[in-house]
Design a protein around this motif. Sequence first.
Motif: not given
Length: 128
Positions: A13-15, A85, A87-91, A126-128
């Motif tokens: 999850q995010t974070g 930490s 983020k979705p953009e780390d997917t 990474v899910s938002s």
Amino acid sequence: QVQLVESGGGLVQTGGSLRLSCAASGRTLSTLAMGWFRQAPGKEREFVAAISRSGTSTPYADSVKGRFTISRDNARNTVNLQMNSMKPEDTAVYYCAANSVSTAQAMVQWKRSGIDYWGKGTLVTVSS
């Protein structure tokens, strides 16, 4: 010939946090500069982090600086990427990479200098 096998990918999850590992074989790890790269869907592969043979130099992409930490254990022939930490953009699919001659700093400009060895990658979502 060097073989690189990534592990530790998955859904977070995010974070949240995730730790990737890269197991190297075929050559003593201490003779290799190592790095992590990633490729998101529809995007080009990009540099994430690298670590010198001694572990004293660790360049990072600006997008992950302060959140990701690369480390190496030459005795166990492994390189790790601790991701915090997130983020979705780390997917992305994360790839381990190794260079037998050039430096960790050269991996930052990898399109110009090249990469000697690639792993097959591990998916991080990474899910938002």
